[in-house]
Design a protein around this motif. Structure first.
Motif, PDB file in Angstrom:
ATOM      1  N   ILE A  51      -5.052  19.558  21.450  1.00 11.29           N
ATOM      2  CA  ILE A  51      -5.884  18.775  22.378  1.00 11.29           C
ATOM      3  C   ILE A  51      -7.303  19.344  22.412  1.00 11.29           C
ATOM      4  N   LEU A  52      -7.407  20.670  22.448  1.00 10.79           N
ATOM      5  CA  LEU A  52      -8.727  21.302  22.401  1.00 10.79           C
ATOM      6  C   LEU A  52      -9.398  21.006  21.059  1.00 10.79           C
ATOM      7  N   GLY A  53      -8.591  20.988  19.989  1.00 16.97           N
ATOM      8  CA  GLY A  53      -9.123  20.685  18.664  1.00 16.97           C
ATOM      9  C   GLY A  53      -9.640  19.265  18.556  1.00 16.97           C
ATOM     10  N   LYS A  54      -8.995  18.353  19.270  1.00 18.62           N
ATOM     11  CA  LYS A  54      -9.467  16.962  19.287  1.00 18.62           C
ATOM     12  C   LYS A  54     -10.863  16.887  19.896  1.00 18.62           C
ATOM     13  N   ALA A  55     -11.097  17.679  20.932  1.00 20.90           N
ATOM     14  CA  ALA A  55     -12.421  17.722  21.560  1.00 20.90           C
ATOM     15  C   ALA A  55     -13.464  18.263  20.579  1.00 20.90           C
ATOM     16  N   VAL A  56     -13.082  19.262  19.780  1.00 18.80           N
ATOM     17  CA  VAL A  56     -13.990  19.807  18.758  1.00 18.80           C
ATOM     18  C   VAL A  56     -14.282  18.741  17.701  1.00 18.80           C
ATOM     19  N   PHE A  57     -13.249  17.997  17.316  1.00 18.69           N
ATOM     20  CA  PHE A  57     -13.370  16.907  16.342  1.00 18.69           C
ATOM     21  C   PHE A  57     -14.393  15.878  16.827  1.00 18.69           C
ATOM     22  N   ILE A  58     -14.307  15.533  18.100  1.00 15.05           N
ATOM     23  CA  ILE A  58     -15.224  14.552  18.688  1.00 15.05           C
ATOM     24  C   ILE A  58     -16.635  15.131  18.790  1.00 15.05           C
ATOM     25  N   ALA A  59     -16.733  16.376  19.259  1.00 11.09           N
ATOM     26  CA  ALA A  59     -18.043  16.999  19.476  1.00 11.09           C
ATOM     27  C   ALA A  59     -18.843  17.116  18.190  1.00 11.09           C
ATOM     28  N   ASN A  60     -18.161  17.282  17.067  1.00  9.80           N
ATOM     29  CA  ASN A  60     -18.852  17.443  15.794  1.00  9.80           C
ATOM     30  C   ASN A  60     -19.000  16.140  15.020  1.00  9.80           C
ATOM     31  N   GLY A  61     -18.677  15.031  15.656  1.00 11.81           N
ATOM     32  CA  GLY A  61     -18.918  13.725  15.057  1.00 11.81           C
ATOM     33  C   GLY A  61     -18.047  13.390  13.870  1.00 11.81           C
ATOM     34  N   CYS A  62     -16.875  14.008  13.777  1.00 11.95           N
ATOM     35  CA  CYS A  62     -16.006  13.780  12.617  1.00 11.95           C
ATOM     36  C   CYS A  62     -15.551  12.324  12.514  1.00 11.95           C
ATOM     37  N   VAL A  63     -15.450  11.657  13.660  1.00 11.97           N
ATOM     38  CA  VAL A  63     -14.974  10.272  13.679  1.00 11.97           C
ATOM     39  C   VAL A  63     -15.972   9.334  12.996  1.00 11.97           C
ATOM     40  N   ALA A  64     -17.216   9.777  12.795  1.00 10.70           N
ATOM     41  CA  ALA A  64     -18.209   8.934  12.147  1.00 10.70           C
ATOM     42  C   ALA A  64     -17.897   8.720  10.665  1.00 10.70           C
ATOM     43  N   CYS A  65     -17.163   9.645  10.067  1.00  9.28           N
ATOM     44  CA  CYS A  65     -16.889   9.565   8.623  1.00  9.28           C
ATOM     45  C   CYS A  65     -15.406   9.447   8.287  1.00  9.28           C
ATOM     46  N   HIS A  66     -14.533   9.778   9.223  1.00  2.76           N
ATOM     47  CA  HIS A  66     -13.092   9.770   8.952  1.00  2.76           C
ATOM     48  C   HIS A  66     -12.381   8.771   9.863  1.00  2.76           C
ATOM     49  N   THR A  67     -11.594   7.898   9.265  1.00  7.04           N
ATOM     50  CA  THR A  67     -10.755   6.983  10.041  1.00  7.04           C
ATOM     51  C   THR A  67      -9.400   7.627  10.303  1.00  7.04           C
ATOM     52  N   GLN A  68      -8.662   7.023  11.212  1.00  8.80           N
ATOM     53  CA  GLN A  68      -7.263   7.388  11.443  1.00  8.80           C
ATOM     54  C   GLN A  68      -6.464   6.098  11.549  1.00  8.80           C
ATOM     55  N   GLN A  69      -6.512   5.315  10.499  1.00 13.35           N
ATOM     56  CA  GLN A  69      -5.770   4.057  10.452  1.00 13.35           C
ATOM     57  C   GLN A  69      -5.470   3.717   8.995  1.00 13.35           C
ATOM     58  N   VAL A  70      -4.193   3.694   8.672  1.00 13.39           N
ATOM     59  CA  VAL A  70      -3.776   3.290   7.327  1.00 13.39           C
ATOM     60  C   VAL A  70      -3.599   1.779   7.350  1.00 13.39           C
ATOM     61  N   ARG A  71      -4.487   1.078   6.686  1.00 16.96           N
ATOM     62  CA  ARG A  71      -4.420  -0.386   6.682  1.00 16.96           C
ATOM     63  C   ARG A  71      -3.258  -0.851   5.806  1.00 16.96           C
ATOM     64  N   ASN A  72      -2.851  -2.098   5.984  1.00 18.04           N
ATOM     65  CA  ASN A  72      -1.699  -2.590   5.227  1.00 18.04           C
ATOM     66  C   ASN A  72      -2.110  -3.190   3.886  1.00 18.04           C
ATOM     67  N   VAL A  73      -3.060  -2.534   3.218  1.00 19.68           N
ATOM     68  CA  VAL A  73      -3.470  -2.939   1.878  1.00 19.68           C
ATOM     69  C   VAL A  73      -3.095  -1.830   0.903  1.00 19.68           C
TER      70      VAL A  73
END
Length: 337
Positions: A51-73
């Motif tokens: 949970i603390l690591g998730k906050a670090v992930f957000i703080a460093n903007g990782c979500v701008a370049c990495h998705t967390q969704q495997v599309r059905n393609v």
């Protein structure tokens, strides 16, 4: 027609109309979704470190370049064993009253999808080296480095996690490079990202738009041989490198490896399927069970092994799919004892 000339009646009616529409279109369906929404039975919630690591992930903007969704393609098959479903996100909650960072599905995939990174790459050593400087393990990476998550010490203390960084990436930093608290928390979060197995009997969603593709070549009348180089790139190269030389002090070389060159392939199959930790005393991290984690088929493992046995100057005897299939059963029995 006095109704249209009376602004009080007109606006009151409009307000009531939108209030009723909001109730039936938004609020009631939302409550219904809340009741008809549950995580998968085997889902494991994030622990305190993650949970603390998730906050670090957000703080460093990782979500701008990495998705967390495997599309059905079909092109997303490399990121997970199945397409993502709503239940994968059902146990994710608000950070607090003011911040809703529930799902980090992302909108842009500049870097790889992370939905199943905890299974694809469970090695803490790899993650720490990658965070310190991604170019150490992926030469062409455009991901920024995060050396500020690490510190340098001349004297180790109990509990310190040493990161084996090659000299050319130290930028003059002398001493032992130690993973900081935030680096370890971020890795804990990444390692926790795993696709949950669906309940027994539940059909997995299909990947759509499959393309046959030319995975390999074969002589006329013979079965097509899979592209071992491509499979090696997808499953092994991030640690052992494209030249097979690994990283000194972090990941062993496959070039000239006695295990790779051995005519008896049993140990090599065992390592691929069950992982390997016999060289931890030399400073190498434990290798994860790549074959098991990625659900590799016998023909895929055979293709990877043959690529390793015949590349970078290696000239060892090739294996057949039948050999690998038999040995997979043997090492499976050994692992269960």
């Amino acid at each position: 027609m006095d109704f249209f000339n009376n602004h009080k009646q007109l606006f009151t009616a409009a307000f009531l109309l939108f209030a009723v529409l909001t109730l039936f279109v938004c609020i009631i369906p939302a409550f219904n979704n809340e009741q008809n929404n549950a995580p998968l039975p085997n889902a494991i919630p994030l622990d305190e470190q993650a949970i603390l690591g998730k906050a670090v992930f957000i703080a460093n903007g990782c979500v701008a370049c990495h998705t967390q969704q495997v599309r059905n393609v079909d092109m997303d098959k490399v990121w997970g064993s199945r397409p993502s479903i709503a239940a994968d996100y059902a146990d994710i909650h608000r950070t607090d009253t003011w911040r809703n960072t529930a799902t980090l599905m992302g909108t842009e995939r500049t870097g790889p999808d992370l939905t199943n990174i905890g299974l694809r790459q469970p090695s803490i050593d790899w993650h720490l080296v990658h965070l310190y400087n991604p170019r150490i393990v992926v030469k062409e990476s455009i991901m920024p480095a995060y050396p500020f998550l690490f510190e340098v010490k001349n004297k180790l203390e109990e509990g310190d996690v040493v990161v084996n960084v090659p000299d050319e990436f130290r930028n003059g930093r002398k001493g032992k490079i130690i993973a900081g608290a935030e680096a370890l928390q971020l890795v804990a979060y990444l390692k926790a990202l795993k696709q949950t197995k669906l309940p027994d009997g539940t059909p997995e969603p299909d990947f759509l738009y499959k393309k046959p593709g030319d995975l390999g070549s074969a002589k006329k009348g013979e079965p097509k041989e899979l592209n071992g180089a491509m499979l090696y790139t997808n499953n092994c190269q991030s640690c052992h490198q494209g030249n097979g030389e690994g990283l000194k002090g972090a990941f062993p070389a496959l070039k000239g490896s006695k295990i790779v060159l051995d005519d008896n392939p049993e140990l090599m199959v065992d390592i691929i399927m069950n992982g390997y930790s016999a060289r931890e005393n030399e400073g190498y991290g434990a290798m994860p069970a790549v074959g098991t984690n990625s659900k590799l088929k016998p023909e895929e493992i055979a293709a990877i092994m043959n690529h390793e046995k015949t590349s970078w100057g290696n000239n060892a005897k090739k294996v057949t799919t039948e050999q690998v299939k038999e040995l997979m059963e043997v090492v499976k029995v050994k692992a269960s004892k």
